[in-house]
Scaffold this motif. Sequence first.
Motif, mmCIF file in Angstrom:
data_model
loop_
_atom_site.group_PDB
_atom_site.id
_atom_site.type_symbol
_atom_site.label_atom_id
_atom_site.label_comp_id
_atom_site.label_asym_id
_atom_site.label_seq_id
_atom_site.Cartn_x
_atom_site.Cartn_y
_atom_site.Cartn_z
ATOM 1 N N UNK A 151 0.876 -1.190 0.000
ATOM 2 C CA UNK A 151 0.000 0.000 0.000
ATOM 3 C C UNK A 151 0.903 1.227 0.000
ATOM 4 N N UNK A 152 0.872 1.968 -1.084
ATOM 5 C CA UNK A 152 1.770 3.109 -1.211
ATOM 6 C C UNK A 152 1.196 4.110 -2.207
ATOM 7 N N UNK A 153 1.817 5.273 -2.250
ATOM 8 C CA UNK A 153 1.424 6.281 -3.246
ATOM 9 C C UNK A 153 2.354 6.252 -4.455
ATOM 10 N N UNK A 154 3.430 5.436 -4.353
ATOM 11 C CA UNK A 154 4.329 5.237 -5.483
ATOM 12 C C UNK A 154 4.823 6.551 -6.056
ATOM 13 N N UNK A 155 5.084 7.524 -5.166
ATOM 14 C CA UNK A 155 5.596 8.809 -5.647
ATOM 15 C C UNK A 155 7.115 8.889 -5.555
ATOM 16 N N UNK A 156 7.713 7.857 -4.946
ATOM 17 C CA UNK A 156 9.174 7.874 -4.846
ATOM 18 C C UNK A 156 9.759 7.723 -6.234
ATOM 19 N N UNK A 157 10.515 8.711 -6.638
ATOM 20 C CA UNK A 157 11.005 8.711 -8.011
ATOM 21 C C UNK A 157 12.443 8.248 -8.114
#
Lengths: 628, 299
Positions: free
Chosen positions: B181-187
Amino acid sequence: MTFTNPAGWWLLALAVPLVVLALHLRKRSPLEVPSLRVWRDLAGTGVGRRRMRRVRDALALAATLLAVVAAAAALSDPRSGSPAAPPARLVIVLDASVTMNAVDGEASRFDAARDAARAAIDRLGVRDDVTIWLAAKDPYVLAGPTAAHDAVRRALRSARPTLHAPTLLSTVSLARVAIRARGGDAPLLVITDAPGAASLGGAEHVTVAAVGSPNAHNDAITAVERVPGGIRVHVRRYEGDERARQLVISAGGDASTSLPVDFANGATATFDTRLVDESALRVDVRLTPPDDFPEDDSAALILDATPPLRVVVLAPNASPSPFLVEALAALDPLVDRDASLVAAPGSAFAAESADVVVLDGVDVADAPRSVPTVAFIDGTTAASRVWLRGDGGHPVADGIDPAGLRLDRVRVLEPSVGESVLADGPAGPVLTAGAEGGVRRVRIGFRPGAGTLPLDPAFPVLLRNALVWARGETRLPGALRHGGVVPLAPLFDAADEARLVVDWQGGSRDVDAAAGDPDVPIPSPESERVLVVRTPGGRELGRSIVAWQMPDGVRVGVDAATPLTSPETALAALPPAVVGVDTRKRHAGPFAACAALLLLLAGMLVGKRAAQPAAAAPPPPVSASPAV
Amino acid sequence: MTPLLDPQLIERLSRLELFARRAAGGGAVGERAAGAVGVGTTFREHRTYSPGDDLRYVDWNAYGRLRSLHVKMHEREENLDVHLLLDRSASMCGGDGWKLATAQRVGAVLGTIALTRAAGVRIQLLPSPASARTRSFRGRAAVAPFLDALRSVPPGGSEPLGQALRRVFPRLRRRGVAVLVSDFLDEREGERGWRHAVEFLAYRKVALIAVHVVAPAERNPGVLGAVRLRDSETGEELDMDVDARVAATYRERFATHVRGVEAFLRRKGARHVVIDALPDRELSDAALIGRLVSAGVVR
């Protein structure tokens, strides 16, 4: 370039808050986001990065400040060029004499003068100063010297004409002195209705403007007064040519006297005339024919209400001493010559109607007992001198100096009860006064022809005093005014006069003196009426006129026939250069610049987005799910 | 304290099951059904005989009827561990806090489904706290303590997601289902990036369910004008002048980013579902579960 209104530069202070506001609006709103990933992608493609933003903001601020500067410059009213003349001065002299109260048409002359002064002020330049003198009883400066024209107009509104003679020439002189004292010269505008002021127009820098209508005429009755033997009327010519007029004097009934009005000795004239009707209580005077102001052509005088005495002289064979008759005749108006008569003893019917009976060598017993008497009693003893007893304070002895009297025949009197001895001879009392049965009596122990009495001033004085005292005090006030009262107490000394009638020509009232009515109110008839107090038998005790205060009026004269300059012509004659017209040009540049910059600023503001976060758009709805 | 799930919902969730593409075998038998020939005690279906099939499972009754050979298939019950990997980085915890709350709700739903199926659930926070122990739960009786443990999730730090994932790999002793569960914003890319970690999970045949939590403000920031943006994790700042065009471009780019995440995860065999981070009153339990069902994560 000059700035007529330097205070406009204070608008520059607005620049400070504008700069502060601009710096505040330029600040970026901070916003924390989970990740700059997407934003960075946008920035990398140049989206959302306005390289010219700072330049645009700086330009907007600069335009705003320039607009403020332009507005301040515009408000300061820039003018280029030099004025046609240095600030000019105008001095106005307003005539505030009594004649300026005259109403010609709808407004008074002073109002017309005020309007002319305002028109002159309106012509002045912004920096020109004005002084207004008022030619009143004492000349004074109404306003100025000042360039505050609004203040001068306010002072003009408060100015009023006076009721005094004109002081125009002295005012103009003072104004010219004041002009020279300030240095240089200034035009002097004189606004007046006085015909003599036209001569002032010849002086340098003096312009005369006339108000009022010419060719009018006014004479006025200024005073009416009672003089011994008649009345005196004062008439004044205010304005106008010689015109034939008559002064008509009426005193009682239809009797009147008409005199031609002659102003040979100047503007005033005095007319002395004897009253036609000496018993009249009122005198009316008027000028005929009426002139342009008839209100001051008539006047009235209320005369003394005391009626003259009706004297009956009782003498043997109805032949009194001629000295006595002459003395009585000289007592006019105290003695009613027409009503007075000489009678022989035994003529009681005649004596009953008298106010006072004078006995010349007649026994007192022959006189009616109800009428006051003054009795000259024949004597047999010579008196080398007579002297007054006491301090001579009795009314009969008032003013008498018997030191020089030499009497051939005197009667020594024996004073009775209630009688006072007023004078003595070597042998005893020779003059007494008293009352018997309420009726006053004066007894004189010598006859008018005895000795040097007829030649002595004491004789007519003695006779007058004796008659007045014998008659008693005036029963009624001299002139009664409506709203007042008639005091009845002085009327109640006659025992047989228990009832009185008060009649005022249209109404009457019986007064029971025995019941003690204190007084009778004077009614208020619609016009002047005569009030009469009499006995039931018709014997009049007194009369008077119920009068009102005569209204005062100020009527004034008008200009003479000499044509004078109208205010419009006078103003047009004033040299414009001296009055100070401002020929400098007003600059429109700052106005245009301000408008242009404001438009530019408005355009930039319209193109700029508001720097405030908009409301977040609602998220897309979550898709519907089947029931769990 | 408000419970994450009310008892009625828990009862309803017991009738659901997780569904991951790659079934991972486990140790103990659980209620996770897997299809296999003859294995297990529950008949599942018939299949046409193929050479090499065990003749002991040929259904001779069917042969008598159909005169062709068919073998019986039985369900093999497997016991499957569920690793609940909860991203608690700064980007998940910032803003109005609904991202983390939504992640907790999703984790609660999925974990409860697993527990009611007698599976094991292990909560793993990303990044993991220094002193915290991984908590494990098993069975229906563990639902309450599981929900209690899930409720109290402290905000995390700025460790890259990929790095945090790699740190928990050794704990995945049994292959199971990973719910990330994550926002997957880590680039971040490379070994520190989450993509690399997902690839590793795929290599290890871990069935992955990716719950992509998106805040409405991320889809549409709703800001106009001159703004100074600050990254909540890195602190980096970026000045932007946002107008309507820029905002539209952003929305488009963000949607592209979400699709890109989905495409990558699907390529790696994961199930991907996007859940909007909304308050309970705007995202009901039924809507949330429906979203999971629509995405095929739950059935």
